[in-house]
Design an enzyme around this catalytic site. Structure first.
Site, PDB file in Angstrom:
ATOM      1  N   GLY A  38       0.748  -1.200   0.080  1.00 62.22           N
ATOM      2  CA  GLY A  38       0.051  -0.106   0.092  1.00 62.22           C
ATOM      3  C   GLY A  38       0.791   1.249  -0.038  1.00 62.22           C
ATOM      4  CB  ALA A  98      -1.013  -9.364   0.082  1.00 63.65           C
ATOM      5  CB  CYS A 140       1.083   1.994   9.974  1.00 61.59           C
ATOM      6  SG  CYS A 140      -0.590   1.554   9.306  1.00 61.59           S
TER       7      CYS A 140
HETATM    8  N1  PLP Z   1      -3.004   2.556   3.397  1.00 61.77           N
HETATM    9  C1  PLP Z   1      -3.733   2.183   4.636  1.00 61.77           C
HETATM   10  C2  PLP Z   1      -5.233   2.723   4.778  1.00 61.77           C
HETATM   11  C3  PLP Z   1      -3.392   1.351   5.658  1.00 61.77           C
HETATM   12  O1  PLP Z   1      -3.942   0.928   6.397  1.00 61.77           O
HETATM   13  C4  PLP Z   1      -2.020   0.991   5.262  1.00 61.77           C
HETATM   14  C5  PLP Z   1      -1.325   0.149   6.551  1.00 61.77           C
HETATM   15  O2  PLP Z   1      -1.532   0.012   7.687  1.00 61.77           O
HETATM   16  C6  PLP Z   1      -0.952   1.347   4.297  1.00 61.77           C
HETATM   17  C7  PLP Z   1      -1.744   2.145   3.556  1.00 61.77           C
HETATM   18  C8  PLP Z   1       0.175   0.850   3.865  1.00 61.77           C
HETATM   19  O3  PLP Z   1       0.093  -0.352   3.572  1.00 61.77           O
HETATM   20  P1  PLP Z   1       1.370  -1.281   3.541  1.00 61.77           P
HETATM   21  O4  PLP Z   1       1.714  -1.881   4.894  1.00 61.77           O
HETATM   22  O5  PLP Z   1       1.036  -2.278   2.492  1.00 61.77           O
HETATM   23  O6  PLP Z   1       2.541  -0.389   3.150  1.00 61.77           O
END
Ligand code: PLP
Length: 377
Positions: free
Chosen positions: A73, A202, A329
């Site tokens: 993401g 994923a 995150c």
């Molecule tokens: N966007 C949203 C809404 C998310 O919740 C997250 C991860 O928590 C991301 C982007 C980032 O995704 P990734 O972990 O695949 O980099």
């Protein structure tokens, strides 16, 4: 023996489905070739990669040529936003203060470097985007790119994406939506929803970490954000993570097969959690549009004053319960959530994001609420 955990942090990441692990293990044994190699081993890997692309594209109702695999993401959001600014030449970007940092940080960076002008759309106390203000911004700043997420990863608020897409179309704007929290949670017809760009990851739907995709529709083309090879039809350099991509496709297939059953089960857990919290904790507050349009997998609450926010997660952790405070995150550190701050929620109060999956049970929800009410007392 390892302690059994009550895992209620599925918006951060999910355990892999056993069928996904099986798929990936067999891929690792048999499909080790580089999908860009022209020999038999390479061709076998390429076949698997393209099968995965076709499967995922069919589930989301886009053409396989509109789907580009990448690391997840964060990368996909960056690639779309930098691509719109640098390669498509857009100068006006409209977003909201409640977006994920993977959207806000590249936009803030480009605005600081005077590559773009950034306009923030108003949100209300429940974290809902103001459609009127969005319409006014679109009228004032043409042509624009709108970047608004489908479901907020902290509050679960759902954006009426079709309405926003129609509004963008009428004003000649492009519409990008971070759909990381909703791909695999709903049957999504990206053509009907009308977004120009969407992204997924994923590990949010029981697939592996480090893989995801961007959907780039309507013939748009960017220079690759990651450079150094012609993979993914020149849109994303680097050898494709074939086995992870096969796992992603399997995870999405499983999610689609059991969608209604999972929606019912997880929705019931969220409702039970709300009811038990109201019964057992006086003064608990629910953040976001909980009674309105809300993703079934996420619940955001504030607990009454008197509990040290710094101590809340460690105490739950000691009880074997994994949840997050705000958005977790990047790290487990307690930072006031930028989303709750933008909504005007009192961030001095301890807040929690509880996020469910098909693996959770009612008994786990009861245990969480019991522990929380003990802490609140
Ligand atoms: N966007 C949203 C809404 C998310 O919740 C997250 C991860 O928590 C991301 C982007 C980032 O995704 P990734 O972990 O695949 O980099």
């Amino acid at each position: 023996m390892r302690k059994r955990l009550i895992y209620l942090d599925h918006a951060a990441s999910t355990p892999m489905d056993p069928a996904v692990i099986e798929e990936m293990a067999s891929c690792m044994e048999e499909h080790f070739g580089n999908p860009s190699s022209v020999h038999e081993a390479g061709r076998r890997a390429r076949v698997l990669l393209e099968q995965a692309r076709r499967k995922v594209a069919a589930m989301l109702h886009v053409a396989p040529s509109e789907l580009f695999f990448c690391s997840g993401g964060t990368e996909a959001n960056n690639a779309v936003l930098w691509g719109c600014a640098r390669d498509l030449g857009y100068k006006h970007f409209i977003t909201a203060a409640i977006e994920h940092p993977a959207v806000l940080q590249p936009l803030n960076r480009m605005a600081a470097d005077q590559e773009i002008q950034l306009h923030l759309v108003d949100i209300d106390k429940l974290g809902r985007v103001s459609a009127d203000h969005l319409a006014r911004l679109l009228e004032q700043h043409k042509p624009a790119v709108v970047s608004l997420m489908h479901a907020n990863n902290e509050t679960a608020n759902l954006l009426p994406v079709k309405m926003v897409a129609d509004l963008c179309k009428r004003q000649g704007a492009l519409f990008h939506s971070d759909t990381v929290q909703t791909v695999g949670k709903y049957h999504m017809n990206m053509q009907q929803l009308g977004m120009d760009f969407a992204v997924a990851s994923a590990h949010k739907f029981h697939g592996p970490k480090g893989t995801g995709f961007m959907i780039v529709r309507n013939g748009h083309f960017f220079q690759p954000f990651v450079q150094g090879g012609g993979q993914e039809r020149n849109m994303r350099a680097g050898t494709e993570n074939v086995c992870a991509i096969a796992g992603l496709a399997k995870a999405l297939e499983v999610a689609h097969e059991r969608m209604e059953e999972d929606q019912r089960h997880i929705g019931a857990l969220k409702e039970a959690c709300i009811r038990l919290l109201k019964e057992q904790i006086t003064g608990v507050r629910f953040n976001g549009d909980v009674e309105g349009s809300s993703l079934h997998t996420i619940l955001n609450i504030s607990l009454p004053a008197g509990i040290d926010p710094e101590m809340l997660l460690p105490r739950l952790d000691m009880a074997g319960i994994c949840v997050s405070s705000g958005s977790a995150c990047a790290s487990g550190a307690h930072r006031g959530s930028h989303v709750l701050t933008a909504m005007g929620v009192d961030t001095q109060l301890p807040s929690l994001r509880i996020s469910f999956s098909r693996y959770n049970t009612l008994s786990e929800v009861r245990q969480l609420v019991d522990v929380l009410s003990g802490i609140a007392r």
